[in-house]
Scaffold this active site. Structure first.
Site, PDB file in Angstrom:
ATOM      1  CD  GLU A  24      -5.672   4.627   5.907  1.00 23.97           C
ATOM      2  OE1 GLU A  24      -5.941   4.346   4.578  1.00 23.97           O
ATOM      3  OE2 GLU A  24      -5.071   3.875   6.563  1.00 23.97           O
ATOM      4  CD  GLU A  47      -2.258   1.229   3.065  1.00 23.72           C
ATOM      5  OE1 GLU A  47      -1.608   0.916   3.840  1.00 23.72           O
ATOM      6  OE2 GLU A  47      -3.271   1.932   3.324  1.00 23.72           O
ATOM      7  CG  ASN A  49      -4.878   3.916   0.310  1.00 24.68           C
ATOM      8  OD1 ASN A  49      -4.353   3.518  -0.334  1.00 24.68           O
ATOM      9  ND2 ASN A  49      -4.677   3.801   1.715  1.00 24.68           N
ATOM     10  CE  LYS A 106      -7.134   1.119   3.764  1.00 28.15           C
ATOM     11  NZ  LYS A 106      -5.771   1.555   4.460  1.00 28.15           N
ATOM     12  CB  CYS A 116      -3.809  -1.627   4.774  1.00 28.71           C
ATOM     13  SG  CYS A 116      -3.028  -1.794   6.283  1.00 28.71           S
ATOM     14  CG  ASN A 175       2.124   1.418   4.698  1.00 28.55           C
ATOM     15  OD1 ASN A 175       3.101   2.020   4.753  1.00 28.55           O
ATOM     16  ND2 ASN A 175       1.363   1.159   3.512  1.00 28.55           N
TER      17      ASN A 175
HETATM   18  N1  CDT Z   1      -2.936   1.412   6.521  1.00 23.86           N
HETATM   19  C1  CDT Z   1      -3.850   0.894   7.351  1.00 23.86           C
HETATM   20  O1  CDT Z   1      -5.045   0.520   6.888  1.00 23.86           O
HETATM   21  N2  CDT Z   1      -3.492   0.564   8.525  1.00 23.86           N
HETATM   22  C2  CDT Z   1      -4.248  -0.101   9.554  1.00 23.86           C
HETATM   23  C3  CDT Z   1      -3.915   0.628  10.980  1.00 23.86           C
HETATM   24  C4  CDT Z   1      -5.026   0.595  11.903  1.00 23.86           C
HETATM   25  S1  CDT Z   1      -4.683   1.528  12.998  1.00 23.86           S
HETATM   26  C5  CDT Z   1      -5.708   2.866  12.824  1.00 23.86           C
HETATM   27  C6  CDT Z   1      -4.339  -1.565   9.545  1.00 23.86           C
HETATM   28  O2  CDT Z   1      -5.275  -2.045   9.624  1.00 23.86           O
HETATM   29  O3  CDT Z   1      -3.245  -2.275   9.559  1.00 23.86           O
END
Ligand code: CDT
Length: 309
Positions: A142, A46, A106, A123, A168, A193
């Site tokens: 985000e 991502e 995204n 996303k 993600c 990420n």
């Molecule tokens: N990039 C991304 O979606 N990261 C999320 C972090 C969640 S914490 C606010 C994940 O689900 O890994």
């Protein structure tokens, strides 16, 4: 056999000061390794072109827009497309997309082996918050910078199989996999990420985060009899650590290969799409076994409604 030799191109940290050109150079090095390993598809993380910028609070929209791609491919990414076409390797990667209408998403794309973009996914499940949150150890904005995706979860016929994408946080939601499972998906490519520590729960550290990472992708693979390719951007970005743990899960839910570092690292597996057939014809033959008359709440209701006390 319908074999796709997949290269999972985990990327180590990209710092805020790093340029797209630097990121693309690293992606090309991984592509060269993939070529040496006979890969026909390479999956990157991502937001593969920049640092994970939603951790930074910004008020100036012009500054926000500097993190977005206005065209794809653009000047910085064209060399990656050119190399992928030369090598006859399909690619999938995530980036921040600014549309001609001014919408911010995204996004992930997938090309065929001639570097034509054959699928795009935006996303759906945006985690985090939209305003500065003093309660968190670090920000995850985000919801401030992106709109929820408008593509749904398309499944595309390419490379002799049925391919889908997720990004993600989408991987934590069973709906993501099932909507693609209902289109017969055979390989889901997703990048992530994921901070190594939960910003709202300090004792949820890397071990728990990696456990959840495997748990959701292995279950998604098994319950829909599909390959899942989950690829991290990992390592410490300007002091903020992200987990690695990139993996490929087979349609039986087993991890067949997993990254061992938090750096740029290629994981490789020859995935036979025909391995999806057994599960799809037996225990997860949706047409024979699903009972949709009992699933209405899944689409009629978003939050929890508890029974009357
Ligand atoms: N990039 C991304 O979606 N990261 C999320 C972090 C969640 S914490 C606010 C994940 O689900 O890994």
């Amino acid at each position: 056999m319908r074999t796709v030799v997949v290269g999972g191109a985990q990327m180590g940290a990209i710092q805020k000061a790093d340029t797209r050109e630097q990121a693309v150079d690293r992606m090309i090095v991984l592509l060269e390794q993939a070529r040496a390993n006979g890969c026909t598809l390479v999956v990157y993380p991502e937001l593969a072109l920049t640092t994970f910028f939603p951790r930074w609070y910004m008020e100036d929209q012009a500054e926000v827009d500097t993190w977005f791609e206005h065209e794809m491919p653009g000047p910085a990414t064209q060399p990656l497309f050119d190399k992928a076409r030369d090598y006859q390797i399909a690619i999938s990667f995530g980036y921040a997309e600014l549309t001609p209408e001014g919408q911010h998403f995204n996004t992930s794309l997938m090309t065929d082996r001639d570097a034509n973009i054959v699928a795009k996914y935006r996303k759906t499940h945006l985690p985090g918050h939209s305003e500065f949150d003093t309660e968190r150890d670090f920000q995850h904005l985000e919801k401030r910078y992106f709109l929820p995706g408008d593509t749904g979860f398309p499944v595309t016929r390419t490379m002799g199989g049925l391919f889908g994408m997720a990004i993600c946080n989408d991987r934590r939601w069973p709906e993501t996999y099932r909507v693609m499972g209902l289109q017969g998906v055979e390989m889901i490519c997703l990048g992530y990420n994921t901070p190594s520590v939960n910003s709202q729960k300090r004792n949820e550290g890397p071990a728990d985060r990696l456990f959840h990472n495997r748990l959701v992708m292995q279950s998604g693979a098994y319950q829909n009899s599909t390959w899942v390719v989950g690829i991290a951007k990992a390592g410490v970005e300007d002091g903020f650590p992200l987990i690695g743990g990139s993996l490929i899960a087979d349609p039986d839910g087993k991890v067949v290969v997993e990254a061992s570092t938090e750096e740029d690292e290629l994981i490789v597996h020859a995935c036979d799409l025909d391995d999806c057939v057994f599960g799809k014809k037996t225990i997860f033959d949706f047409a024979r076994h699903r009972r949709v008359e009992h699933y209405g709440r899944i689409v009629e209701q978003t939050g929890v409604i508890e029974p009357a006390g």
